[in-house]
Design a protein around this motif. Structure first.
Motif, PDB file in Angstrom:
ATOM      1  N   GLN A  48      38.215 -42.536 -52.262  1.00 22.30           N
ATOM      2  CA  GLN A  48      36.943 -42.695 -51.739  1.00 22.30           C
ATOM      3  C   GLN A  48      36.844 -42.847 -50.286  1.00 22.30           C
ATOM      4  O   GLN A  48      36.148 -42.099 -49.689  1.00 22.30           O
ATOM      5  CB  GLN A  48      36.214 -43.948 -52.260  1.00 22.30           C
ATOM      6  N   MET A  49      37.913 -43.433 -49.754  1.00 21.98           N
ATOM      7  CA  MET A  49      38.143 -43.561 -48.318  1.00 21.98           C
ATOM      8  C   MET A  49      38.172 -42.299 -47.598  1.00 21.98           C
ATOM      9  O   MET A  49      37.328 -41.660 -46.372  1.00 21.98           O
ATOM     10  CB  MET A  49      39.240 -44.327 -47.878  1.00 21.98           C
ATOM     11  N   GLN A  50      39.153 -41.418 -48.087  1.00 19.71           N
ATOM     12  CA  GLN A  50      39.495 -40.095 -47.591  1.00 19.71           C
ATOM     13  C   GLN A  50      38.093 -39.187 -47.633  1.00 19.71           C
ATOM     14  O   GLN A  50      37.769 -38.601 -46.852  1.00 19.71           O
ATOM     15  CB  GLN A  50      40.578 -39.470 -48.337  1.00 19.71           C
ATOM     16  N   SER A  51      37.418 -39.147 -48.774  1.00 18.52           N
ATOM     17  CA  SER A  51      36.173 -38.543 -49.180  1.00 18.52           C
ATOM     18  C   SER A  51      35.149 -38.848 -48.001  1.00 18.52           C
ATOM     19  O   SER A  51      34.507 -37.996 -47.503  1.00 18.52           O
ATOM     20  CB  SER A  51      35.584 -38.643 -50.560  1.00 18.52           C
ATOM     21  N   ARG A  52      34.975 -40.037 -47.633  1.00 19.60           N
ATOM     22  CA  ARG A  52      34.087 -40.448 -46.570  1.00 19.60           C
ATOM     23  C   ARG A  52      34.677 -39.932 -45.396  1.00 19.60           C
ATOM     24  O   ARG A  52      33.630 -39.388 -44.588  1.00 19.60           O
ATOM     25  CB  ARG A  52      33.962 -42.213 -46.453  1.00 19.60           C
ATOM     26  N   LEU A  53      35.886 -40.361 -44.933  1.00 17.13           N
ATOM     27  CA  LEU A  53      36.188 -39.799 -43.670  1.00 17.13           C
ATOM     28  C   LEU A  53      36.133 -38.087 -43.710  1.00 17.13           C
ATOM     29  O   LEU A  53      35.404 -37.818 -42.507  1.00 17.13           O
ATOM     30  CB  LEU A  53      37.735 -39.903 -43.549  1.00 17.13           C
ATOM     31  N   MET A  54      36.268 -37.443 -44.403  1.00 21.34           N
ATOM     32  CA  MET A  54      36.156 -35.806 -44.636  1.00 21.34           C
ATOM     33  C   MET A  54      34.770 -35.395 -44.299  1.00 21.34           C
ATOM     34  O   MET A  54      34.346 -34.552 -43.545  1.00 21.34           O
ATOM     35  CB  MET A  54      36.759 -35.256 -45.714  1.00 21.34           C
ATOM     36  N   ASN A  55      33.800 -36.105 -44.933  1.00 24.40           N
ATOM     37  CA  ASN A  55      32.612 -36.145 -44.871  1.00 24.40           C
ATOM     38  C   ASN A  55      31.939 -36.450 -43.404  1.00 24.40           C
ATOM     39  O   ASN A  55      31.127 -35.678 -42.739  1.00 24.40           O
ATOM     40  CB  ASN A  55      31.568 -36.815 -45.957  1.00 24.40           C
ATOM     41  N   ALA A  56      32.303 -37.404 -42.920  1.00 21.53           N
ATOM     42  CA  ALA A  56      31.735 -37.874 -41.443  1.00 21.53           C
ATOM     43  C   ALA A  56      32.513 -36.978 -40.622  1.00 21.53           C
ATOM     44  O   ALA A  56      31.615 -36.555 -39.727  1.00 21.53           O
ATOM     45  CB  ALA A  56      32.230 -39.116 -41.410  1.00 21.53           C
ATOM     46  N   ARG A  57      33.513 -36.359 -40.719  1.00 25.97           N
ATOM     47  CA  ARG A  57      34.258 -35.363 -39.855  1.00 25.97           C
ATOM     48  C   ARG A  57      33.540 -34.403 -39.663  1.00 25.97           C
ATOM     49  O   ARG A  57      33.008 -33.580 -38.731  1.00 25.97           O
ATOM     50  CB  ARG A  57      35.675 -35.357 -39.855  1.00 25.97           C
ATOM     51  N   MET A  58      33.201 -33.850 -40.793  1.00 27.19           N
ATOM     52  CA  MET A  58      32.354 -32.456 -40.834  1.00 27.19           C
ATOM     53  C   MET A  58      31.095 -32.521 -40.315  1.00 27.19           C
ATOM     54  O   MET A  58      30.684 -31.739 -39.489  1.00 27.19           O
ATOM     55  CB  MET A  58      32.313 -31.968 -42.390  1.00 27.19           C
ATOM     56  N   LEU A  59      30.434 -33.616 -40.742  1.00 30.18           N
ATOM     57  CA  LEU A  59      28.909 -33.765 -40.073  1.00 30.18           C
ATOM     58  C   LEU A  59      29.211 -33.966 -38.657  1.00 30.18           C
ATOM     59  O   LEU A  59      28.355 -33.262 -37.718  1.00 30.18           O
ATOM     60  CB  LEU A  59      28.444 -34.891 -40.677  1.00 30.18           C
ATOM     61  N   ALA A  60      29.906 -34.601 -38.201  1.00 35.17           N
ATOM     62  CA  ALA A  60      30.197 -34.892 -36.651  1.00 35.17           C
ATOM     63  C   ALA A  60      30.639 -33.529 -35.703  1.00 35.17           C
ATOM     64  O   ALA A  60      29.947 -33.312 -34.607  1.00 35.17           O
ATOM     65  CB  ALA A  60      31.172 -36.093 -36.275  1.00 35.17           C
TER      66      ALA A  60
END
Length: 389
Positions: free
Chosen positions: A286-298
């Motif tokens: 869950q943590m990794q998924s959140r990080l990947m999504n946040a980075r993609m949007l950023a």
């Protein structure tokens, strides 16, 4: 819609900043936490790398590397020390008003020094009595001949105690057209600083209060025209403040994942590492998924900005999702660490405190949602990232 490409130059820059942060910043983190004082030496060392000039044009000695490069710099520093990531993001935000609204003389005078790290700029908008309500500010500037006389207070000024020139937005009239912006050098008579007050997190970072009492500055220190202050404050927040805070939250988020994975692999339970347990793996995923999504949007949002595409909503959304998911992962990290996460000899406790410092600057989550609602309703009035003629 084009997605962000990381070039070889981006990857080299990331590696350069990462190695610098490990060698020069990481060894100082414990001392910054212990003393809670403003860290001047490391801040100056970071500035001398030229990274504050990431978006400053090369004709003024800047990197001319763009907003995606700026994001990578802040992210990598913040992964090691969010406080030092905050130092560079605050000064890059301070440079924004000169880059966008400064006249030729102001750009020639200030941008080369900002780019080489010999001048740290700040931006001072928020006031004790108005908070994020920019139009509620009470500080004033009155024209007297060839000078302006400034009076009032500004709070939550990033890099306040190490800044060399403060970009101050104050009232020169009434209403939304009654705000103007000025450059106030740190040694001006009538400008003073309240003592540094350590905060919950970002220890080593200076976020202070400026006091202006009959502070006289030349009229040539005005940025833009009288009445441009609101546009300067808003554009700086959207184009630099939001993506910069997003980058800080990305660095914190990556560090949260790294530290939690390390802990889960090292801690033994039931004859094996904690990371073997399905419930723990689910939380790590869950943590990794959140990080990947946040980075993609950023990265996508700042890539659009670099391409000259109108992307205010993307920048706002990236800040909202980036900060919210980092805070969510901070809680998940604490759940995995359990009682061990409360110990101050582990990085996780520091990272959780630091994560909360990314919520309010450049607009709280509620403000971001309000702006996104305006986008959905078709009621946005300005798009600061839209190309200008």
């Amino acid at each position: 819609m084009p997605m962000w490409p990381l070039t070889e130059d981006h990857e080299r820059l990331r590696l350069l900043v990462r190695e610098f942060a490990k060698a020069e910043v990481a060894p100082r983190v414990a001392e910054m936490e212990a003393t809670q004082a403003v860290e001047r030496e490391v801040s100056a060392l970071i500035a001398k790398q030229g990274w504050i000039g990431a978006t400053i044009d090369t004709q003024y000695g800047g990197m001319g590397a763009g907003h995606l490069a700026k994001t990578l710099i802040i992210e990598e520093l913040s992964c090691v020390s969010p406080a030092m990531g905050a130092v560079i993001q605050a000064s890059q935000l301070g440079a924004a008003k000169i880059i966008r609204y400064g006249n030729n003389w102001q750009r020639r005078e200030w941008l080369p020094r900002i780019a080489d790290g010999s001048c740290l700029p700040t931006i001072a908008v928020t006031e004790p009595g108005s908070g994020g309500h920019v139009l509620g500010m009470q500080a004033t500037a009155k024209r007297e001949g060839s000078e302006y006389v400034l009076n009032g207070r500004k709070c939550y000024v990033g890099n306040a105690h190490i800044g060399d020139v403060h970009g101050v937005v104050v009232r020169t009239g009434s209403g939304s057209k009654g705000l103007s912006a000025f450059l106030v050098e740190e040694d001006r008579d009538g400008l003073s600083l309240l003592p540094h007050e350590p905060a919950m997190g970002l220890r080593g970072f200076s976020c202070g209060e400026l006091v202006l009492e009959e502070c006289r500055i030349p009229a040539s220190n005005r940025i833009g025209r009288e009445g441009d202050g609101l546009a300067i404050a808003y554009s700086s927040s959207v184009l630099y403040g939001r993506p910069n805070l997003t980058a800080v939250s990305l660095g914190i988020h990556q560090a949260l994942v790294d530290e939690t994975v390390r802990f889960a692999q090292d801690r033994q339970r039931y004859g094996g590492p904690l990371s073997d347990l399905p419930t723990i793996r689910g939380k790590l995923g869950q943590m990794q998924s959140r990080l990947m999504n946040a980075r993609m949007l950023a990265y996508h949002a700042v890539h659009l900005l670099d391409q000259g595409t109108a992307c205010d909503a993307d920048l706002i959304n990236a800040k909202y999702i980036g900060v919210e998911t980092a805070l969510d992962s901070a809680r998940t990290a604490m759940e995995i660490h359990a009682a061990a996460g409360l110990q101050t000899n582990r990085p996780i406790e520091r990272l959780v405190r630091d994560a909360f410092h990314t919520y309010a600057p450049a607009g709280t989550g509620d403000i971001q949602l309000l702006r996104l609602a305006e986008t959905a309703l078709g009621k946005t009035h300005s798009d600061w990232s839209a190309p200008t003629n």
